[in-house]
Motif scaffolding. Structure first.
Motif, short mmCIF file in Angstrom:
data_model
loop_
_atom_site.label_atom_id
_atom_site.label_comp_id
_atom_site.label_asym_id
_atom_site.label_seq_id
_atom_site.Cartn_x
_atom_site.Cartn_y
_atom_site.Cartn_z
N TYR A 269 0.79 -1.22 0.00
CA TYR A 269 0.00 0.00 0.00
C TYR A 269 0.83 1.28 0.00
CZ TYR A 269 -3.23 -3.56 1.74
OH TYR A 269 -3.97 -4.71 1.89
N VAL A 270 2.10 1.17 0.26
CA VAL A 270 2.97 2.35 0.35
C VAL A 270 4.12 2.19 -0.63
CG1 VAL A 270 4.47 3.74 1.83
CG2 VAL A 270 2.40 2.70 2.78
N THR A 271 4.25 3.16 -1.54
CA THR A 271 5.32 3.15 -2.53
C THR A 271 6.18 4.39 -2.34
OG1 THR A 271 3.97 1.94 -4.14
CG2 THR A 271 5.88 3.14 -4.99
N LEU A 272 7.49 4.20 -2.25
CA LEU A 272 8.44 5.30 -2.11
C LEU A 272 9.25 5.42 -3.39
CD1 LEU A 272 9.75 4.63 1.52
CD2 LEU A 272 7.94 6.20 0.80
N LEU A 273 9.35 6.65 -3.89
CA LEU A 273 10.08 6.93 -5.12
C LEU A 273 10.99 8.13 -4.88
CD1 LEU A 273 6.94 6.76 -7.45
CD2 LEU A 273 8.66 4.94 -7.20
N SER A 274 12.03 8.26 -5.69
CA SER A 274 12.90 9.43 -5.58
C SER A 274 13.52 9.75 -6.93
CB SER A 274 14.01 9.19 -4.54
OG SER A 274 14.84 8.11 -4.91
N GLY A 275 13.94 10.98 -7.10
CA GLY A 275 14.55 11.41 -8.35
C GLY A 275 14.77 12.91 -8.33
N SER A 276 14.95 13.49 -9.50
CA SER A 276 15.19 14.92 -9.59
C SER A 276 13.95 15.71 -10.01
CB SER A 276 16.33 15.21 -10.58
OG SER A 276 16.02 14.70 -11.86
N ALA A 277 12.96 15.01 -10.60
CA ALA A 277 11.74 15.68 -11.04
C ALA A 277 10.57 14.72 -10.93
CB ALA A 277 11.88 16.18 -12.47
N ALA A 278 9.41 15.27 -10.60
CA ALA A 278 8.19 14.46 -10.46
C ALA A 278 7.00 15.21 -11.05
CB ALA A 278 7.92 14.13 -9.00
N GLU A 279 6.10 14.45 -11.65
CA GLU A 279 4.84 15.01 -12.13
C GLU A 279 3.70 14.22 -11.49
OE1 GLU A 279 4.43 15.71 -16.35
OE2 GLU A 279 6.60 15.76 -16.59
N ILE A 280 2.74 14.93 -10.94
CA ILE A 280 1.58 14.31 -10.31
C ILE A 280 0.34 14.71 -11.11
CG2 ILE A 280 0.31 13.95 -8.19
CD1 ILE A 280 3.26 13.25 -7.90
N GLU A 281 -0.35 13.69 -11.67
CA GLU A 281 -1.56 13.94 -12.46
C GLU A 281 -2.71 13.14 -11.87
OE1 GLU A 281 -0.50 14.09 -16.94
OE2 GLU A 281 1.10 12.88 -16.01
N THR A 282 -3.88 13.75 -11.81
CA THR A 282 -5.05 13.10 -11.24
C THR A 282 -6.24 13.23 -12.18
OG1 THR A 282 -5.62 15.14 -10.05
CG2 THR A 282 -4.30 13.51 -8.86
N GLU A 283 -7.19 12.29 -12.07
CA GLU A 283 -8.36 12.31 -12.94
C GLU A 283 -9.24 13.51 -12.66
OE1 GLU A 283 -10.34 8.65 -12.15
OE2 GLU A 283 -10.39 8.94 -9.97
N ILE A 284 -9.26 13.97 -11.43
CA ILE A 284 -9.96 15.19 -11.02
C ILE A 284 -8.96 16.05 -10.28
CG2 ILE A 284 -11.80 16.13 -9.58
CD1 ILE A 284 -13.34 13.55 -10.02
N ALA A 285 -8.93 17.35 -10.57
CA ALA A 285 -7.96 18.25 -9.94
C ALA A 285 -8.02 18.13 -8.42
CB ALA A 285 -8.22 19.69 -10.35
N MET A 286 -6.84 18.00 -7.80
CA MET A 286 -6.74 17.89 -6.35
C MET A 286 -5.86 19.01 -5.82
SD MET A 286 -6.27 13.75 -6.00
CE MET A 286 -6.76 13.67 -4.28
N LEU A 287 -6.21 19.47 -4.62
CA LEU A 287 -5.45 20.54 -3.98
C LEU A 287 -4.02 20.10 -3.67
CD1 LEU A 287 -7.95 22.03 -1.36
CD2 LEU A 287 -7.12 23.15 -3.44
#
Length: 317
Positions: A269-287
């Motif tokens: 249930y918990v995924t950890l990721l790391s890097g230099s850049a990230a993009e977060i996209e959702t089906e409905i805009a989230m705060l």
């Protein structure tokens, strides 16, 4: 890397006192600090503010004078957040006397909660280069964040806490971090997990029933929740913690373990990721909330900016 305050700067330490931080606690803290500064014979000046915009205007005016050797915030993560655009990459050292609700910056950098001990670090003048997160909405508007950008349930909790009366009561009795637990219990029944696409350095992953996707620069947020235990503020990486694919009951089982960073064991249930850049996209805009302050909404892009802030910290930190 630790270094001394640069030569060639001005001779004054400017203290920025947020009158509203910690339900007014900053003002009482400042009285103790000023008495100690007078005793030490330190060169200082003070501005008192009640809003981030006012603080930016006043600090910008003082920076333009050229008489400052450092800026020190007497307040919380939100107060600090508002000054990041001015100080990022400026070479002007920044200090912190923590007196807010969460104080995650102080926790991550080993800054004491005792105001006089925190003042010792500022007067000593040792600096450490700290990374910053820079986020961009669809319109390209950038924003700096020092601790974490919360997206999903944690952002909804931050919004509820910021607009609440219970936050003031928690601050008044000295348990500001409890406000985030109260906010979680209030929001949990209303929140609907969504499908989220997280892209790290060009590699995309899809998460169903995603509760939160926190982009972090330090280990803790929300008043001490160890959401990204391996994150360090000078490791040149951003870290993303995604909690997904679980029921409300399972989420409530996992949540208490975040206090100690043990949620990472729930790998299903918990995924950890790391890097230099990230993009977060959702089906409905989230705060999204950065350092506990509004930071727009998804889709959101975040990039790490290594060594952008010269922070006053212990020489052994």
């Amino acid at each position: 890397m630790i270094s001394q305050l640069q030569r060639g700067l001005g001779n004054l330490i400017l203290f920025v006192v947020n009158e509203t931080s910690g339900n007014g606690r900053s003002l009482s803290v400042w009285r103790r600090l000023e008495a100690e500064l007078v005793r030490l014979g330190a060169a200082y000046d003070r501005i008192s503010t009640s809003s981030a915009e006012q603080a930016r205007i006043l600090v910008r005016e003082r920076i333009d004078r050229g008489d400052l050797k450092a800026v020190a915030v007497v307040g919380g993560d939100g107060t600090l957040h508002g000054l990041l655009p001015l100080l990022a990459g400026s070479g002007l050292p920044l200090g912190l006397i923590p007196s807010g609700s969460g104080n995650d910056t102080a926790r991550a950098l080993g800054i004491p909660g005792n105001p006089l001990r925190a003042l010792e670090l500022i007067v000593a003048g040792h600096t450490r280069k700290i990374d910053l997160l820079e986020t961009f909405e669809e319109n390209g508007q950038p924003q700096h964040t020092l601790t974490a950008v919360a997206i999903g349930l944690d952002a909804a909790v931050a919004a509820d806490v910021n607009g609440s009366s219970y936050k003031k009561w928690c601050n008044r009795i000295g348990v500001g971090s409890i406000a985030y637990v109260i906010g979680l219990l209030r929001i949990l029944g209303k929140f609907k997990p969504r499908t989220v696409k997280v892209t790290i350095d060009g590699k995309a992953r899809r998460f169903d029933r995603c509760w939160l996707s926190a982009v972090t620069n330090v280990p803790t947020y929300g008043g001490g929740l160890r959401i990204s235990p391996s994150a360090q503020p000078d490791d040149g990486l951003l870290h993303v913690c995604v909690v997904h694919g679980c029921s409300v009951v399972r989420f409530l089982t996992i949540f208490p373990t975040v206090l100690f960073g043990k949620h990472v064991r729930w790998t299903r249930y918990v995924t950890l990721l790391s890097g230099s850049a990230a993009e977060i996209e959702t089906e409905i805009a989230m705060l999204a909330f950065g350092d506990g302050e509004p930071a727009g909404h998804t889709p959101l892009r975040a990039e790490i900016r290594p060594g952008q802030l010269d922070f006053l910290i212990s020489a052994s930190g």
